[in-house]
Design an enzyme around this catalytic site. Structure first.
Site, mmCIF file in Angstrom:
data_model
loop_
_atom_site.group_PDB
_atom_site.id
_atom_site.type_symbol
_atom_site.label_atom_id
_atom_site.label_comp_id
_atom_site.label_asym_id
_atom_site.label_seq_id
_atom_site.Cartn_x
_atom_site.Cartn_y
_atom_site.Cartn_z
ATOM 1 N N ASN A 111 0.809 -1.218 0.000
ATOM 2 C CA ASN A 111 0.000 0.000 0.000
ATOM 3 C C ASN A 111 0.844 1.272 0.000
ATOM 4 O OD1 ASN A 111 -1.057 -2.185 2.026
ATOM 5 N ND2 ASN A 111 -2.863 -1.385 0.983
ATOM 6 N N THR A 139 2.833 -8.235 -1.616
ATOM 7 C CA THR A 139 2.721 -8.276 -0.167
ATOM 8 C C THR A 139 2.166 -9.617 0.285
ATOM 9 O OG1 THR A 139 1.583 -7.442 1.793
ATOM 10 C CG2 THR A 139 0.524 -6.988 -0.296
ATOM 11 N N ASP A 141 0.720 -9.899 2.865
ATOM 12 C CA ASP A 141 -0.529 -9.554 3.564
ATOM 13 C C ASP A 141 -1.761 -9.709 2.678
ATOM 14 O OD1 ASP A 141 0.789 -8.991 5.891
ATOM 15 O OD2 ASP A 141 0.998 -6.856 5.469
ATOM 16 N N ARG A 186 -0.428 -8.052 10.280
ATOM 17 C CA ARG A 186 -0.807 -7.136 11.375
ATOM 18 C C ARG A 186 -2.297 -6.814 11.334
ATOM 19 N NH1 ARG A 186 2.131 -6.747 15.302
ATOM 20 N NH2 ARG A 186 4.323 -6.978 14.854
ATOM 21 N N GLU A 241 -0.478 -12.110 14.165
ATOM 22 C CA GLU A 241 0.298 -11.324 15.126
ATOM 23 C C GLU A 241 -0.450 -10.069 15.586
ATOM 24 O OE1 GLU A 241 3.920 -9.859 13.197
ATOM 25 O OE2 GLU A 241 2.902 -9.727 11.277
ATOM 26 N N ARG A 297 8.343 -15.921 5.249
ATOM 27 C CA ARG A 297 8.203 -15.200 3.980
ATOM 28 C C ARG A 297 9.480 -15.273 3.149
ATOM 29 N NH1 ARG A 297 8.227 -8.937 6.177
ATOM 30 N NH2 ARG A 297 10.486 -8.691 6.125
#
Lengths: 396, 396
Positions: A111, A139, A141, A186, A241, A297
């Site tokens: 992002n 990412t 994520d 996160r 996490e 990762r």
């Protein structure tokens, strides 16, 4: 197409993935192909800071055959950063581009990097410097909007799903029958949710899955663990996490709130060990925690072939698209079919991608907010690039 | 040799490894081969507790071809335990053997399991019950004496060495330039020492290696980290979970000594996150921690072929040796040559193996007690079963 003129720079931002260098390779090889020999192909060392500091890596002048190796190397080959550019930095960055006749700028990142690419493009326009800027999504994520998935996600998902199978096999046979595994992510629970792929039978790990999209209280967590333990005799939990309580405070911090060491310093702690300790204390049950962390990762042993191919493909597409005169876009992935798995690439305006976090949709979280629904499998299974290693058990 | 008569039972004790089921397979297949069809081949469910509870797994009555799969499955296929037998338990265990005409007992495990096997044998003699008892070494800790290495060690060593390469690649390119990875091993530093294999060039990770054989103060740790950081700009530390300070207190506990949570409960914490927090606090440098934990010993993706073959070989040898009328021994491994790597198997009296911990020899720890000497490579490199994946870096 005739050869293009103009110098080219590419950078990698944020946390790396196991396949970010496949995107780099896709874009760079395309640049070698499309730009004339007099045009430079540079990498910015350590992300956008390398542009600001004029720390350029000459990508043309590398050993023969290196790109076949870089393509399959985890972590950021150019180095990375987490810098947010000020207005002043942006002006400076465009001035550097002007100074070096850089006409093409591609940022591989999440992002924040998409935001940087977007602002670079806008600032160049304001400064009347003709320049093309684009982003390549990256990412673990998986939280960039518009694209079906983000390269890096499938490999990290594969890592944690396999780790859940492995951990489950170990814990199931042990007199220490509880483990809490902390998973990367996160704000978004995509990676943690993927651990559901470890489960083939109802008794398999993971038994409880917690994602940041669903707030969790410590009371609820303990209740859930006890319930599974009483029913099955062993428990494997996977938890992001970044899971927070109902007040938006990190669960680790909220448990250890007043935790201080011998010097009176706060000890925030990680979520998994904190929860394992709490289980030990509250129930007198032996509980452990595991946190593969960045190993997950960066592991080349768990790369998803689908993920790597898409990473390279979307990188190549970004370069092709920028070289045909497009700017201000993020290259994105569209899923064309699941069987066989096929994708195509397209461009979305950078402003539709910058600064927007795509969280795990509510529909994938079960009613009790402690697991992931089966419907998620259809989305995630193709992305991990082939079956996981499930193990055989003796009959008894 | 004519077929033997007498029932056979095998058990797995302590923490499992990625190759303990190869030892199980080696011994069981040998039992199928050598015992007559009327003799039972049992597994004790959950270690020695399965013998005490008469929870036997019928290993003859399993699906066709299952042993080829069990052989390559990590974790304890029979289940495990951490039970220390009382005098009463021992008498009871031998009575159970008498009841079921069990003449052969093999325990696959570490120090405690060898002790149990030894006591079972002695108790049977005292009770005038003719029975043969043996042990098969198994432990990632590599701390059993007499044997050149313990099956399970090479695979776990391989996991952590590769994880150190992977983590190093990630951290090196990051603006968060410090990571502390916690490695399995409470009292013995063999696994942590193996992370030295990740280092090909002086700048490679790991930069600092701490093993339990060398006491460590927090001041010395901080000094070392700062020194490496100032010199190289990034630091990867590997540290055994059980490292203690000069007073023999766990380093994690000694730092967080007075650490209590909001309820006044002690928070012992893990060593790696505690050290990472201390670096953050003392130097204002971003430091992370990773703890693959049990994932490391259960990962089938990092199994060393040498380790697996030796695990199976030593298991087969134990059964062969017990069936030729030997008792009271631990099967052990002798290294015959490094190039090509060759081993042979032999028997050592159980009392020479039980309850003795073989620690990492002092000669492998550098003078400054923060690294492992190059001489260790000769011992450990063949055990990981082939080259690790080292990554290519761009020239800059």
């Amino acid at each position: 197409m005739d050869s293009l003129k103009g110098n080219f720079i590419i950078a990698q931002g944020g946390g790396p993935t196991a396949v970010i260098n496949a995107s780099l390779t896709g874009a760079v090889v395309e640049a070698f192909d499309k730009l004339d020999r007099s045009s430079q192909v540079w990498g910015a060392k350590d992300g956008i800071t390398g542009l600001l500091n004029e720390a350029f890596i000459d990508l043309r002048n590398q050993p023969d055959g290196i790109w076949d190796k870089i393509r399959i190397t985890p972590a950021a080959a150019l180095g990375s950063c987490r810098k947010k550019l000020t207005e002043e930095d942006l002006t400076h960055a465009v001035e550097i581009c002007r100074k070096y006749d850089i006409r093409y700028f591609i940022y591989i990142g999440g992002n924040d990097s998409m935001d940087t690419a977007n602002k670079m493009s806008k600032t160049a326009q304001e400064m009347h410097y003709e320049m093309y800027a684009a982003g390549i999504p990256k990412t673990i994520d998986n939280d960039l909007p518009e694209t079906d998935f983000c390269p890096g996600y499938g490999s990290c998902a594969r890592y944690f799903a396999q780790a859940t199978i492995d951990l489950g096999a170990d814990i199931r046979a042990l007199p220490t029958p509880i483990s809490v595994m902390e998973v990367l992510g996160r704000n978004a629970g995509w990676v943690t949710a993927a651990t559901m792929l470890a489960r083939k039978k109802p008794d398999d790990a993971p038994h409880l899955i917690y994602v940041p999209e669903a707030p969790l209280s410590i009371e609820k967590f303990l209740y859930d663990v006890k319930e599974v333990y009483d029913r099955r005799g062993w428990v494997v939990v996977t938890i992001s996490e970044g899971v927070c309580d109902e007040h938006g405070e990190s669960l680790a911090a909220s448990i250890g709130k007043a935790a201080v060491d011998g010097f009176g310093h706060a000890l925030p702690g990680d979520v998994a060990p904190t929860l394992a300790q709490t289980i030990n204390r509250e129930f007198g049950l032996r509980a452990r925690s595991e946190k593969p962390g960045l190993v997950a990762r960066a592991s080349s042993h768990h790369v998803s072939s689908v993920d790597r191919e898409a990473a390279e493909g979307v990188g190549r597409f970004a370069a092709q698209h920028i070289f045909t005169g497009n700017t201000d876009f993020m290259a994105a992935i569209k899923r064309e079919s699941n069987q066989p798995f096929k994708v195509s690439y397209f461009a979305v305006p950078l402003e539709k991608a910058a600064n927007i976090e795509r969280l795990l949709p509510r529909k994938y979280i079960n009613k009790d907010k402690n697991n992931i629904t089966d419907s998620f499998r259809k989305y995630v299974e193709p992305l991990i690039g082939g079956p996981l290693r499930h193990y055989t058990r003796l009959n008894y």
